[in-house]
Design an enzyme around this catalytic site. Structure first.
Site, PDB file in Angstrom:
ATOM      1  CG  ASP A  51       7.136   3.895   3.620  1.00  9.03           C
ATOM      2  OD1 ASP A  51       6.028   4.065   3.167  1.00  9.03           O
ATOM      3  OD2 ASP A  51       7.786   3.221   2.936  1.00  9.03           O
ATOM      4  CB  CYS A  72       4.365   6.411   3.008  1.00  9.85           C
ATOM      5  SG  CYS A  72       3.165   5.251   2.427  1.00  9.85           S
ATOM      6  CB  CYS A 111       5.495   4.588  -4.484  1.00 13.84           C
ATOM      7  SG  CYS A 111       5.921   3.210  -3.244  1.00 13.84           S
TER       8      CYS A 111
HETATM    9  N1  DGL Z   1       6.283   3.602   0.353  1.00 10.12           N
HETATM   10  C1  DGL Z   1       4.769   3.713   0.339  1.00 10.12           C
HETATM   11  C2  DGL Z   1       4.398   4.907  -0.732  1.00 10.12           C
HETATM   12  O1  DGL Z   1       4.970   5.851  -0.857  1.00 10.12           O
HETATM   13  C3  DGL Z   1       3.942   2.517  -0.307  1.00 10.12           C
HETATM   14  C4  DGL Z   1       4.096   1.224  -0.097  1.00 10.12           C
HETATM   15  C5  DGL Z   1       2.842   0.262   0.069  1.00 10.12           C
HETATM   16  O2  DGL Z   1       1.945  -0.108  -0.632  1.00 10.12           O
HETATM   17  O3  DGL Z   1       2.879   0.209   1.231  1.00 10.12           O
HETATM   18  O4  DGL Z   1       3.562   5.090  -1.379  1.00 10.12           O
END
Ligand code: DGL
Length: 268
Positions: free
Chosen positions: A19, A83, A197
């Site tokens: 991630d 992610c 997210c």
């Molecule tokens: N954890 C990431 C997601 O699932 C996003 C966070 C970011 O903007 O880097 O989209």
């Protein structure tokens, strides 16, 4: 980037969980629950956080290049892209370039459309995920019968990231970011908010506290873990110490070290 130290205590291949920051730990926890003995390498690309602000072409090239280094260094049995911002963009080039299985994380639109009672759902994600063609296509394919509020949250991932690093955060900012999820159409209210997210599951208590009415926050992590386990046919590919790497090379603050330890990870 800080590399993993060689260790005699590892046997077999790890699963790499990737991630931009700590968000993927929500997916890692579900993987641990299902495959407790599997050795995991967690990689937070915190040097590049937040992915939600990157241009598509640049982010795609960056992740493909970094993944090449990570695969060469760790020889994983499989990679989980924990992610949404990355998965909705780079799964096709990753699968084309590397000959190992990739499991992606994308907004759980289909289960939300199947489970909603009111017929009104919201998809909450980074501005990049909400703007992706992939997300629009998910809705067109699987949520035609539902009303869908697409909600871009500019700072929620950063608030979650900071909270896990022990920083203070502002409840009012959380209230403002999630407010557009709560819609009422013809007397029917949003009853499911898709957490698009992987950082957001860490804020469920805070989001509940400022939500105008109760909703189900749909976290895809258990489904991702099941998908991984199915792909590995329930087998343990490698055992030994699980570690967490941060591409910035900055030492993890105390609060974050505790979060990592509670997930069975040693920061290296
Ligand atoms: N954890 C990431 C997601 O699932 C996003 C966070 C970011 O903007 O880097 O989209």
């Amino acid at each position: 980037m800080s590399g993993a130290p060689a260790s005699d205590s590892v046997d077999g291949k790890p699963v790499l969980v990737f991630d931009s920051g700590i968000g993927g730990l929500s997916v890692l926890a579900a993987i641990r629950a299902l495959l407790p003995e599997q050795r995991l390498v967690y990689v937070a690309d915190d040097a590049a956080f937040p992915y939600g602000n990157w241009k598509e072409g640049e982010l795609s090239a960056h992740i493909v290049a970094l993944m090449g280094e990570l695969i060469a260094a760790h020889d994983p049995a499989a990679v989980v892209i924990a992610c949404n911002t990355a998965s909705t963009l780079v799964l096709p080039p990753l699968r084309a370039k590397f000959d190992i299985p990739f499991v992606g994380t994308v907004p759980a639109v289909k289960p939300a459309a199947e489970q909603t009672k009111s017929g009104v759902i919201a998809v909450l994600g980074t501005p990049a995920t909400i703007a992706r063609d992939y997300t629009r296509q998910l809705i067109a394919s699987f949520a035609q019968s539902a009303r869908v509020a697409l909600v871009a949250a500019p700072t929620l991932a950063s608030i979650a990231e900071g909270s896990r690093r022990g920083e203070d955060f502002d409840r009012e900012a959380i209230r403002a970011e999630i407010a557009p999820c709560f819609v009422e159409i013809d007397g029917k209210r949003t009853d499911i908010v898709v957490l698009g997210c992987t950082h957001y599951p860490f804020l469920i208590t805070e989001m509940d506290a400022v939500a105008p009415w109760p909703v189900t926050w749909l976290d895809p992590a258990p489904a991702i873990a099941r998908r991984l386990s199915g792909l590995l046919e329930g087998k343990i590919m490698g055992r030994g110490e699980s570690i967490a790497l941060f591409t910035s090379g900055r030492p993890a603050p105390r609060a974050l070290v505790s979060v990592l330890e509670s997930n069975g990870l040693r920061a290296v």
